[in-house]
Design an enzyme around this catalytic site. Structure first.
Site, PDB file in Angstrom:
ATOM      1  N   ARG A  29       0.825  -1.208   0.000  1.00 28.89           N
ATOM      2  CA  ARG A  29       0.000   0.000   0.000  1.00 28.89           C
ATOM      3  C   ARG A  29       0.860   1.260   0.000  1.00 28.89           C
ATOM      4  NH1 ARG A  29      -5.216  -0.218   2.376  1.00 28.89           N
ATOM      5  NH2 ARG A  29      -4.844   1.657   3.587  1.00 28.89           N
ATOM      6  N   ARG A  32       9.406   5.989  -3.538  1.00 28.98           N
ATOM      7  CA  ARG A  32       9.701   6.782  -4.750  1.00 28.98           C
ATOM      8  C   ARG A  32      11.008   7.554  -4.622  1.00 28.98           C
ATOM      9  NH1 ARG A  32       5.254  10.294  -2.665  1.00 28.98           N
ATOM     10  NH2 ARG A  32       3.570   9.076  -3.552  1.00 28.98           N
ATOM     11  N   ARG A  56      -8.578  -6.610  13.895  1.00 33.16           N
ATOM     12  CA  ARG A  56      -7.834  -5.714  14.778  1.00 33.16           C
ATOM     13  C   ARG A  56      -8.761  -4.602  15.204  1.00 33.16           C
ATOM     14  NH1 ARG A  56      -3.964  -7.224  17.632  1.00 33.16           N
ATOM     15  NH2 ARG A  56      -2.704  -5.310  17.590  1.00 33.16           N
ATOM     16  N   ARG A  82      -0.013   5.918  16.066  1.00 28.48           N
ATOM     17  CA  ARG A  82       0.069   7.258  15.483  1.00 28.48           C
ATOM     18  C   ARG A  82      -0.639   8.276  16.353  1.00 28.48           C
ATOM     19  NH1 ARG A  82      -2.882   5.355   9.806  1.00 28.48           N
ATOM     20  NH2 ARG A  82      -4.625   4.332  10.820  1.00 28.48           N
ATOM     21  N   GLU A 117      -3.620   6.555  18.857  1.00 27.36           N
ATOM     22  CA  GLU A 117      -4.289   5.354  18.355  1.00 27.36           C
ATOM     23  C   GLU A 117      -3.566   4.111  18.872  1.00 27.36           C
ATOM     24  OE1 GLU A 117      -5.488   6.304  14.253  1.00 27.36           O
ATOM     25  OE2 GLU A 117      -5.075   4.206  13.829  1.00 27.36           O
ATOM     26  N   TYR A 171      -9.635  -5.415   3.235  1.00 27.14           N
ATOM     27  CA  TYR A 171      -8.950  -4.203   3.676  1.00 27.14           C
ATOM     28  C   TYR A 171      -9.238  -3.084   2.667  1.00 27.14           C
ATOM     29  CZ  TYR A 171      -4.855  -1.737   5.749  1.00 27.14           C
ATOM     30  OH  TYR A 171      -3.994  -0.854   6.378  1.00 27.14           O
ATOM     31  N   ASP A 216     -10.264   0.589   1.229  1.00 28.79           N
ATOM     32  CA  ASP A 216     -10.286   2.025   1.505  1.00 28.79           C
ATOM     33  C   ASP A 216     -11.651   2.567   1.095  1.00 28.79           C
ATOM     34  OD1 ASP A 216      -7.841   2.571   2.689  1.00 28.79           O
ATOM     35  OD2 ASP A 216      -6.791   2.574   0.765  1.00 28.79           O
TER      36      ASP A 216
HETATM   37  P1  FAD Z   1     -18.253   0.759   8.261  1.00 28.67           P
HETATM   38  O1  FAD Z   1     -17.939   2.196   8.103  1.00 28.67           O
HETATM   39  O2  FAD Z   1     -17.560  -0.023   9.311  1.00 28.67           O
HETATM   40  O3  FAD Z   1     -19.834   0.641   8.468  1.00 28.67           O
HETATM   41  C1  FAD Z   1     -20.461  -0.516   8.943  1.00 28.67           C
HETATM   42  C2  FAD Z   1     -21.574  -0.071   9.854  1.00 28.67           C
HETATM   43  O4  FAD Z   1     -22.371  -1.212  10.187  1.00 28.67           O
HETATM   44  C3  FAD Z   1     -21.089   0.514  11.182  1.00 28.67           C
HETATM   45  O5  FAD Z   1     -21.593   1.826  11.349  1.00 28.67           O
HETATM   46  C4  FAD Z   1     -21.635  -0.454  12.227  1.00 28.67           C
HETATM   47  O6  FAD Z   1     -22.045   0.203  13.417  1.00 28.67           O
HETATM   48  C5  FAD Z   1     -22.817  -1.052  11.499  1.00 28.67           C
HETATM   49  N1  FAD Z   1     -23.217  -2.365  12.019  1.00 28.67           N
HETATM   50  C6  FAD Z   1     -22.420  -3.447  12.160  1.00 28.67           C
HETATM   51  N2  FAD Z   1     -23.129  -4.474  12.697  1.00 28.67           N
HETATM   52  C7  FAD Z   1     -24.376  -4.018  12.901  1.00 28.67           C
HETATM   53  C8  FAD Z   1     -25.554  -4.577  13.448  1.00 28.67           C
HETATM   54  N3  FAD Z   1     -25.561  -5.836  13.909  1.00 28.67           N
HETATM   55  N4  FAD Z   1     -26.680  -3.829  13.510  1.00 28.67           N
HETATM   56  C9  FAD Z   1     -26.673  -2.551  13.072  1.00 28.67           C
HETATM   57  N5  FAD Z   1     -25.587  -1.962  12.543  1.00 28.67           N
HETATM   58  C10 FAD Z   1     -24.445  -2.673  12.465  1.00 28.67           C
HETATM   59  N6  FAD Z   1     -10.020   4.626   4.030  1.00 28.67           N
HETATM   60  C11 FAD Z   1      -9.501   5.578   3.207  1.00 28.67           C
HETATM   61  O7  FAD Z   1      -9.863   5.627   2.031  1.00 28.67           O
HETATM   62  N7  FAD Z   1      -8.595   6.505   3.663  1.00 28.67           N
HETATM   63  C12 FAD Z   1      -8.183   6.525   4.964  1.00 28.67           C
HETATM   64  O8  FAD Z   1      -7.383   7.371   5.350  1.00 28.67           O
HETATM   65  C13 FAD Z   1      -8.712   5.539   5.857  1.00 28.67           C
HETATM   66  N8  FAD Z   1      -8.324   5.509   7.138  1.00 28.67           N
HETATM   67  C14 FAD Z   1      -8.848   4.563   7.982  1.00 28.67           C
HETATM   68  C15 FAD Z   1      -8.424   4.572   9.312  1.00 28.67           C
HETATM   69  C16 FAD Z   1      -8.947   3.643  10.199  1.00 28.67           C
HETATM   70  C17 FAD Z   1      -8.493   3.643  11.619  1.00 28.67           C
HETATM   71  C18 FAD Z   1      -9.890   2.667   9.728  1.00 28.67           C
HETATM   72  C19 FAD Z   1     -10.450   1.642  10.671  1.00 28.67           C
HETATM   73  C20 FAD Z   1     -10.290   2.655   8.418  1.00 28.67           C
HETATM   74  C21 FAD Z   1      -9.766   3.603   7.520  1.00 28.67           C
HETATM   75  N9  FAD Z   1     -10.174   3.638   6.193  1.00 28.67           N
HETATM   76  C22 FAD Z   1      -9.653   4.591   5.337  1.00 28.67           C
HETATM   77  C23 FAD Z   1     -11.147   2.654   5.650  1.00 28.67           C
HETATM   78  C24 FAD Z   1     -12.590   3.161   5.703  1.00 28.67           C
HETATM   79  O9  FAD Z   1     -12.963   3.403   7.031  1.00 28.67           O
HETATM   80  C25 FAD Z   1     -13.502   2.091   5.127  1.00 28.67           C
HETATM   81  O10 FAD Z   1     -13.121   1.759   3.812  1.00 28.67           O
HETATM   82  C26 FAD Z   1     -14.990   2.465   5.071  1.00 28.67           C
HETATM   83  O11 FAD Z   1     -15.372   3.365   6.053  1.00 28.67           O
HETATM   84  C27 FAD Z   1     -15.802   1.190   5.195  1.00 28.67           C
HETATM   85  O12 FAD Z   1     -17.175   1.439   5.035  1.00 28.67           O
HETATM   86  P2  FAD Z   1     -18.194   0.253   5.359  1.00 28.67           P
HETATM   87  O13 FAD Z   1     -19.547   0.800   5.060  1.00 28.67           O
HETATM   88  O14 FAD Z   1     -17.770  -0.984   4.700  1.00 28.67           O
HETATM   89  O15 FAD Z   1     -18.016  -0.055   6.919  1.00 28.67           O
HETATM   90  N1  UDP Z   2       3.409   0.900   7.841  1.00 30.50           N
HETATM   91  C1  UDP Z   2       4.646   0.930   8.454  1.00 30.50           C
HETATM   92  N2  UDP Z   2       5.130   2.084   8.950  1.00 30.50           N
HETATM   93  C2  UDP Z   2       4.440   3.250   8.876  1.00 30.50           C
HETATM   94  C3  UDP Z   2       3.174   3.230   8.237  1.00 30.50           C
HETATM   95  C4  UDP Z   2       2.684   2.041   7.739  1.00 30.50           C
HETATM   96  O1  UDP Z   2       5.279  -0.108   8.561  1.00 30.50           O
HETATM   97  O2  UDP Z   2       4.927   4.284   9.356  1.00 30.50           O
HETATM   98  C5  UDP Z   2       2.894  -0.382   7.322  1.00 30.50           C
HETATM   99  C6  UDP Z   2       2.043  -1.129   8.364  1.00 30.50           C
HETATM  100  O3  UDP Z   2       2.250  -2.520   8.193  1.00 30.50           O
HETATM  101  C7  UDP Z   2       0.652  -0.735   7.978  1.00 30.50           C
HETATM  102  C8  UDP Z   2       0.749  -0.734   6.456  1.00 30.50           C
HETATM  103  O4  UDP Z   2       2.061  -0.195   6.207  1.00 30.50           O
HETATM  104  O5  UDP Z   2      -0.308  -1.650   8.433  1.00 30.50           O
HETATM  105  C9  UDP Z   2      -0.287   0.082   5.741  1.00 30.50           C
HETATM  106  O6  UDP Z   2      -0.231   1.408   6.195  1.00 30.50           O
HETATM  107  P1  UDP Z   2      -1.430   2.410   6.043  1.00 30.50           P
HETATM  108  O7  UDP Z   2      -0.972   3.750   6.508  1.00 30.50           O
HETATM  109  O8  UDP Z   2      -1.961   2.286   4.672  1.00 30.50           O
HETATM  110  O9  UDP Z   2      -2.464   1.801   7.118  1.00 30.50           O
HETATM  111  P2  UDP Z   2      -3.936   2.253   7.561  1.00 30.50           P
HETATM  112  O10 UDP Z   2      -4.065   3.728   7.274  1.00 30.50           O
HETATM  113  O11 UDP Z   2      -4.879   1.399   6.759  1.00 30.50           O
HETATM  114  O12 UDP Z   2      -3.976   1.928   9.002  1.00 30.50           O
END
Ligand code: FAD
Ligand code: UDP
Length: 368
Positions: free
Chosen positions: A172, A176, A249, A280, A300, A348, A350
């Site tokens: 991911r 560069r 996780r 982070r 976090e 996984y 985005d």
């Molecule tokens: P979710 O947003 O998880 O929605 C699922 C929903 O279902 C939740 O609101 C939950 O409460 C509900 N639900 C579950 N079970 C039930 C139940 N039994 N009854 C009623 N409701 C229920 N993506 C990016 O593109 N850029 C980023 O920088 C980025 N950063 C991230 C950082 C973190 C820490 C995390 C965890 C994810 C990140 N993502 C990022 C990924 C992004 O969050 C997801 O791709 C996206 O939000 C997933 O949408 P979803 O609808 O699949 O799931």
């Molecule tokens: N990673 C790392 N060092 C960093 C940032 C990311 O080793 O400083 C690795 C780590 O394994 C992480 C993966 O790269 O799970 C993907 O990073 P990303 O920032 O895309 O993770 P997310 O935003 O989905 O948590």
């Protein structure tokens, strides 16, 4: 005839996009969520005039112009470019791995020197075909970067040895040979002006929604309301964990309001050494170039998911991927239920990928 065409379980991006598109096609949708708000993991909570990314930092990025235009049709995006820093034992390095990082690590000033330095470290390892995250990382960037910027962070984040994790996770991150600190390679990037809630409000405008409803608490009654269920929660939970629990996780967020206007000068700083328990630190105002007098930071802390925690990341190692295939087969055999999103597809994803997946699903149904 049931009251609704679709009952959508989960008001995250998958559920919201699905509901929006089907409503446009004249279908009646009801969206429910067990949380006390809509938006799933992109939801923001306003505090001190700052949009706090309650479930972790979210930066929208995509290469797909159609998806970019789609999200921009609901809300304008700002010009935020993610350029996190890594703090390793008190020294700061730029991410992703680029000429700035190589200069900070080795004093090399040209791409040729940087490539030679990495090659020297990669060649002695003699890894033919990387089998896991550790081997993949080592063969991409060599030992110094792996030890300082990858190993500690990765093993904290996933709670597993880097040798037990799939290689794709590290792919991911760009490597560069230019002085470019943009974390993503994608053409389009930004944060919705006014926060992600605006995007969700736009998607769900005019659609019936209910929060604080756990699907499993009243499944029979809820199922009776709609012809088809769209389930975006945990797939193993849907099937009562009958083949065993999938690993996820989880994260614990520690939010803090500080009486100063700027704490770390950047939205994201990663802590890459093993003995600092968080991965982070986020300073939310910098996502929107905030000028507020105070600031809010979030640490976090990663942890293994257990009953009662929020599941955030699927653990796509061999064991769990095999287990997921069993659930996937069962899902395919379950009539009138569509499984979608990060938790139900155990992927996984985005944000742009989840939106793409929901749009594809709708298209497939409409083409049938
Ligand atoms: P979710 O947003 O998880 O929605 C699922 C929903 O279902 C939740 O609101 C939950 O409460 C509900 N639900 C579950 N079970 C039930 C139940 N039994 N009854 C009623 N409701 C229920 N993506 C990016 O593109 N850029 C980023 O920088 C980025 N950063 C991230 C950082 C973190 C820490 C995390 C965890 C994810 C990140 N993502 C990022 C990924 C992004 O969050 C997801 O791709 C996206 O939000 C997933 O949408 P979803 O609808 O699949 O799931
Ligand atoms: N990673 C790392 N060092 C960093 C940032 C990311 O080793 O400083 C690795 C780590 O394994 C992480 C993966 O790269 O799970 C993907 O990073 P990303 O920032 O895309 O993770 P997310 O935003 O989905 O948590």
């Amino acid at each position: 005839m049931k009251k609704h065409d679709y009952l959508i379980v989960g008001a995250g991006l998958f559920g919201a996009v699905f509901a929006h598109e089907m409503t446009k096609k004249g279908k009646k949708c009801l969206v429910i969520d067990k949380r006390n708000h809509l938006g799933g993991n992109v939801y923001c909570e306003e505090k001190e005039g700052i949009n706090v990314h309650k479930y972790g930092a979210h930066i929208f990025h995509t290469n797909d112009k159609k998806i970019w235009d789609y999200v921009n049709s609901f809300v304008e995006f700002n010009r935020y470019t993610n350029s996190p820093l890594a703090n390793y034992k008190g020294t700061l390095y730029n991410l992703p791995f680029n000429m700035n990082t190589f200069y900070q690590l080795w004093g090399v000033k040209t791409p040729e020197e940087a490539k030679a330095k990495i090659k020297e470290q990669v060649d002695v390892l003699n890894i033919k075909k990387p089998k896991n995250l550790e081997e993949q990382a080592l063969s991409l960037v060599g030992t110094d970067i792996y030890e300082k910027l990858i190993k500690g962070y990765t093993e904290k984040q996933w709670g597993r040895k880097a040798t037990e994790l799939p290689a794709f996770i590290i792919k991911r991150l760009p490597v560069r040979f230019t002085f470019d600190n943009n974390y993503f390679n994608d053409t389009y990037q930004g944060i919705p002006v006014g926060g992600y809630n605006k995007l969700i409000e736009g998607l769900l405008k005019g659609i019936e929604t209910k929060t604080n409803i756990d699907y499993f608490q009243e499944k029979e009654n809820l199922d009776s309301l709609a012809e088809t269920v769209v389930f975006t929660g945990k797939i193993d939970e849907y099937f009562n964990y009958q083949f065993g629990k999938l690993a996820y996780r989880s994260l614990q967020f520690e939010h803090e309001t500080l009486e100063i206007d700027n704490y770390q000068g950047n939205a994201v700083v990663n802590y890459t050494e093993a003995n600092i328990p968080y991965t982070r630190m986020i300073e939310h105002k910098h996502f929107e170039f905030g000028k507020q007098a105070k600031t809010i930071i979030t640490k976090e802390y990663p942890k293994e998911w257990k009953q009662g925690d929020e599941p955030y990341y699927p653990v796509n190692d061999d064991k769990n991927s095999t287990l997921y295939q069993q659930y996937k087969k069962l899902a395919a055999e379950t009539p009138n239920v569509i499984f979608g999103g990060r938790l139900a597809e155990y992927k996984y994803y985005d944000m742009h990928q989840v939106i793409g997946s929901a749009l594809n699903r709708v298209k497939k149904i409409n083409d049938e």
